[in-house]
Enzyme design. Structure first.
Site, PDB file in Angstrom:
ATOM      1  N   GLU A  43       0.880  -1.153  -0.058  1.00 57.14           N
ATOM      2  CA  GLU A  43      -0.131   0.002   0.184  1.00 57.14           C
ATOM      3  C   GLU A  43       0.926   1.267  -0.055  1.00 57.14           C
ATOM      4  OE1 GLU A  43      -3.726   1.971   2.699  1.00 57.14           O
ATOM      5  OE2 GLU A  43      -1.974   0.791   3.571  1.00 57.14           O
ATOM      6  N   LYS A 119      -9.507   1.420  -2.327  1.00 60.48           N
ATOM      7  CA  LYS A 119      -9.572   0.947  -1.149  1.00 60.48           C
ATOM      8  C   LYS A 119     -11.119   1.359  -0.495  1.00 60.48           C
ATOM      9  CE  LYS A 119      -7.289   1.184   3.367  1.00 60.48           C
ATOM     10  NZ  LYS A 119      -6.185   1.815   4.137  1.00 60.48           N
ATOM     11  N   CYS A 160      -5.056  -3.319   2.701  1.00 65.58           N
ATOM     12  CA  CYS A 160      -4.845  -2.937   4.245  1.00 65.58           C
ATOM     13  C   CYS A 160      -6.057  -2.882   5.180  1.00 65.58           C
ATOM     14  CB  CYS A 160      -4.128  -1.424   4.401  1.00 65.58           C
ATOM     15  SG  CYS A 160      -3.146  -1.090   5.944  1.00 65.58           S
TER      16      CYS A 160
END
Length: 290
Positions: A43, A119, A160
């Site tokens: 990330e 994300k 993440c």
């Protein structure tokens, strides 16, 4: 069914995009030289910048982004599938208050862009010792999960904090994902407590490989990330792990036949049933949940 070598690239990205790209390129080339045909970076490969004005000053749109351009070039040159775990991308409104995408890129061996993913879950938390994060103040959450069918495997894409939402990975597994991906920049505090158990859980409960390239070390913007990039098999065994915090490459052989084998042994994805939650009221009566 296919067998291939996967690599996870561990980095310690700083605040200068050009330096991070150079570090990424060195590590991706190493992964390819070791036989990896799928390579994943962490990330925020492009930069970890906590200061919002400084971040906005370096933003570019996807078409102009230097990290995406470097990834596309490397994938085509090396003949690999390159997964840029994510980087910050300016959306249409490049202004002081304009939102940003935390965007992953997947490039094929011909250099063509296969997919992008923004994300979905924002890291808005208040931890011990005064550590606090508000991703939603800067980033625009994504709205669509991504499952990409490649020549060697079907890949579920996440980033993440998504790791803490098992329903996302279950949906990807039900859509055919054999490999789940979680490039990350986990904080040291949360990583020490939860990183290993969460990654192994996602692998076990979905009968899938999990590949997680991580940021590691103390970064120029002051944060500290946990590292421990990992590749895990569908039974929950750790096939490869970066046990030191240094930038490095880990690799493992992925045999997608093991996915079918694990799901045959424990067919929990097929065995799941719809149910209602019975809520017990103040007088002891069972009530259906609203």
């Amino acid at each position: 069914m296919a067998i291939f070598t996967a690599a996870a690239v561990q980095m310690c990205s700083g605040t200068t995009i050009a330096e991070n790209i150079a570090a990424m390129e060195t590590l991706v080339r190493e992964a390819a030289s070791r036989g990896a045909t799928y390579v994943q970076t962490p990330e925020m490969t492009g930069a970890l910048v906590r200061d919002r004005p400084a971040l906005r000053a370096m933003l570019r749109t996807e078409a102009e982004d230097l990290v995406a351009q470097a990834g596309q070039r490397l994938a085509g040159e090396l003949g690999i599938t390159l997964h840029i775990g994510s980087t910050a991308i300016a959306l249409d409104d490049i202004s002081e208050n304009g939102k940003v995408a935390n965007r992953a890129f997947l490039f094929g061996p011909d250099g063509a862009r296969i997919a992008t993913y923004d994300k979905i879950h924002m890291f808005d938390v208040d931890l011990d010792r005064g550590e606090s994060w508000r991703e939603s103040a800067t980033y625009q959450p994504g709205e669509k999960s991504v499952v990409a069918t490649l020549q060697f495997a079907t890949l579920g894409v996440a980033v993440c904090y998504d790791l803490r939402f098992p329903q996302l990975f279950q949906a990807q597994a039900l859509a055919g994902a054999e490999v789940l991906t979680v490039p990350a920049a986990f904080t040291r505090q949360t990583g020490e407590a939860h990183w290993h158990v969460l990654l192994r859980s996602r692998a076990i409960e979905n009968g899938a490989f999990v590949i997680a390239a991580a940021q590691s070390g103390r970064h120029q913007d002051g944060r500290e990330t946990f590292g421990h990039s990992m590749i895990i098999d569908p039974w929950g065994a750790i096939l490869a792990e970066a046990t030191s915090g240094e930038p490095q490459v880990i690799t493992a052989e992925i045999d997608t036949a093991k996915v079918a084998d694990a799901r045959k042994k424990i067919p929990n994805l097929r065995n799941a049933r719809a149910f209602e939650v019975a809520r017990i009221g103040g007088q002891g009566q069972a009530q259906a949940a609203e």
